[in-house]
Design an enzyme around this catalytic site. Structure first.
Site, PDB file in Angstrom:
ATOM      1  CD  GLU A 153      10.779 -37.263  29.139  1.00 23.42           C
ATOM      2  OE1 GLU A 153      10.358 -37.454  30.298  1.00 23.42           O
ATOM      3  OE2 GLU A 153      11.645 -36.419  28.866  1.00 23.42           O
ATOM      4  CE1 TYR A 184      23.093 -43.364  33.005  1.00 23.97           C
ATOM      5  CE2 TYR A 184      20.844 -43.033  33.769  1.00 23.97           C
ATOM      6  CZ  TYR A 184      21.900 -42.663  32.956  1.00 23.97           C
ATOM      7  OH  TYR A 184      21.763 -41.605  32.102  1.00 23.97           O
ATOM      8  CG  ASN A 211       9.787 -30.977  35.156  1.00 25.57           C
ATOM      9  OD1 ASN A 211       9.069 -30.011  34.896  1.00 25.57           O
ATOM     10  ND2 ASN A 211       9.433 -32.224  34.888  1.00 25.57           N
ATOM     11  CE1 TYR A 271      11.162 -41.720  33.523  1.00 25.23           C
ATOM     12  CE2 TYR A 271       9.969 -40.769  35.362  1.00 25.23           C
ATOM     13  CZ  TYR A 271      10.745 -40.615  34.239  1.00 25.23           C
ATOM     14  OH  TYR A 271      11.104 -39.352  33.822  1.00 25.23           O
ATOM     15  CD  GLU A 274      18.808 -38.198  35.653  1.00 23.46           C
ATOM     16  OE1 GLU A 274      18.206 -37.169  36.040  1.00 23.46           O
ATOM     17  OE2 GLU A 274      18.321 -39.012  34.852  1.00 23.46           O
ATOM     18  CE  LYS A 275      14.556 -36.489  38.562  1.00 29.37           C
ATOM     19  NZ  LYS A 275      14.627 -36.956  37.163  1.00 29.37           N
TER      20      LYS A 275
END
Length: 383
Positions: A153, A184, A211, A271, A274-275
């Protein structure tokens, strides 16, 4: 007269005695020199000797080293044990997936706590740790054992449990400076890829979002979305619509969109999740909101995404997306990177979120035996 003869004889005897002594010293000295010469002759690497045969460059040419095995202390090298202390979010899966999906088989991965005293490393999920530390492994740990702090996180969503600062040997995270950094990543292909075709599109701009909890830092992206939707239609999917998207529809739906809002819930160094990887994988252009553009460009080509910071406001971004929608050639240039780069699809089933992290921890433990310690983990994490 007789006395004089005796003295003369005595002097001659003394002289001869000195001569004998000098002769003996000279002989010993010469003998020492000869001994040294003989020693260097038979030990010098420049002299042929039965102890140092001539170099033969082709002596090993007919030996197949690929089939040789080398003995270890235990004759067979056992795989190190990696003990998963908590199942993250209680998402369970088959440990064999590490071999099947990622070809990782460098450790014995287990959740059997009876193996604690034999485990080479223990993987501890930060969010599962109780505030009083009562559910941590027994202490003191075996001196050969490593504890791995496992947290993916952002700092905004990191509960600062007291007492953890100096407990761990290794860090596992998305951060580039973590001991075990898992992301990734795009792979480079020297041979050009001529097969890529942009999928057919029937939607201009999409967003998958679930979220909506303000405390997790989503306020920034929600404010931007609320402004953006005034100037362009956004197709929404996920809990924001009141219904969860089916896993099997994830990639096909994303591929049907020209642009995708890859908005992170909070903004921190390294940060982005996968988005970003999803749209890059399926042939959709991500519109990113997160750390600065330069940070994104550490992991993806500059012409593979659109950053909200490139525009003065949401209205200007919407105007640009509308322009690209009408200019096929300009839109296609956002896929030029695919000629030599490839994005790998990430796992999408609900219980697979943490598979890639745990498998790569297994790979790390299988390869690294050196000692390591983490000091003041929060100072590092929140810096």
């Amino acid at each position: 007269m007789e006395s004089a003869r005796r003295l003369q004889g005595s002097g001659m005897m003394l002289t001869m005695s000195k001569l004998q002594q000098l002769s003996l010293i000279a002989i010993c000295w010469l003998g020492g020199i000869l001994s040294c010469l003989l020693f260097f002759q038979y030990t010098s690497p420049t002299c042929p000797s039965q102890h140092f045969p001539p170099y033969q460059p082709n002596v090993y040419k007919n030996i197949d080293f690929s089939n040789l095995t080398f003995a270890t202390d235990s004759q067979t090298q056992e795989k190190p044990i990696l003990l998963l202390w908590f199942w993250p979010e209680n998402y369970r899966w088959d440990f064999g997936d590490c071999k099947t999906i990622y070809n990782i088989d460098g450790c014995h991965l287990t959740d059997d706590r009876t193996l604690y005293n034999q485990a080479d490393a223990v993987l501890i999920f930060h969010k599962a740790i109780k505030w009083d530390l009562s559910n941590l492994p027994p202490s003191p740990r075996p001196p050969f054992q490593k504890w791995i702090w496992f947290h993916v996180e952002s700092p905004t969503n990191t509960p600062k449990v007291p007492g953890l600062e100096n407990l761990f040997n290794l860090t596992l995270s998305y951060r580039r400076d973590a001991d075990i950094s898992v992301r990734y990543r795009l792979t480079v292909n020297k041979k050009p890829n001529e097969d890529f075709v942009i999928p057919k599109k029937d939607k201009l701009l999409c967003w998958f979002v679930s979220n909506l909890v303000p405390s997790t830092g989503v306020g920034t992206r929600m404010n931007y979305y609320n402004e953006l939707k005034k100037y362009i239609t956004v197709h929404l999917f996920g809990k924001i619509t009141g219904a969860r998207m089916k896993d099997e529809d994830y990639y096909s739906t994303m591929a049907s969109c020209k642009f995708y809002l890859a908005f992170e819930n909070s903004i921190h160094k390294d940060y982005f999740t996968e988005k970003l990887n999803g749209p890059l994988t399926v042939g959709t252009v991500p519109v990113v909101l997160g750390p600065p553009r330069q940070n994104y460009e550490d992991f993806a080509p500059a012409n593979s995404f659109i950053h909200v910071n490139d525009f003065p406001n949401a209205e200007a971004l919407a105007k640009y997306l509308h322009q690209l929608d009408k200019d096929d050639e300009a839109y296609k240039r956002y896929f030029d990177w695919r000629k030599h780069l490839t994005a790998t699809p990430h796992l999408i089933h609900w219980n697979q979120e943490f598979v890639i992290y745990i498998c790569h921890a297994c790979e790390y433990i299988g390869r690294h035996k050196e000692y390591k310690a983490v000091h003041d983990i929060y100072k590092w994490w929140f810096s």
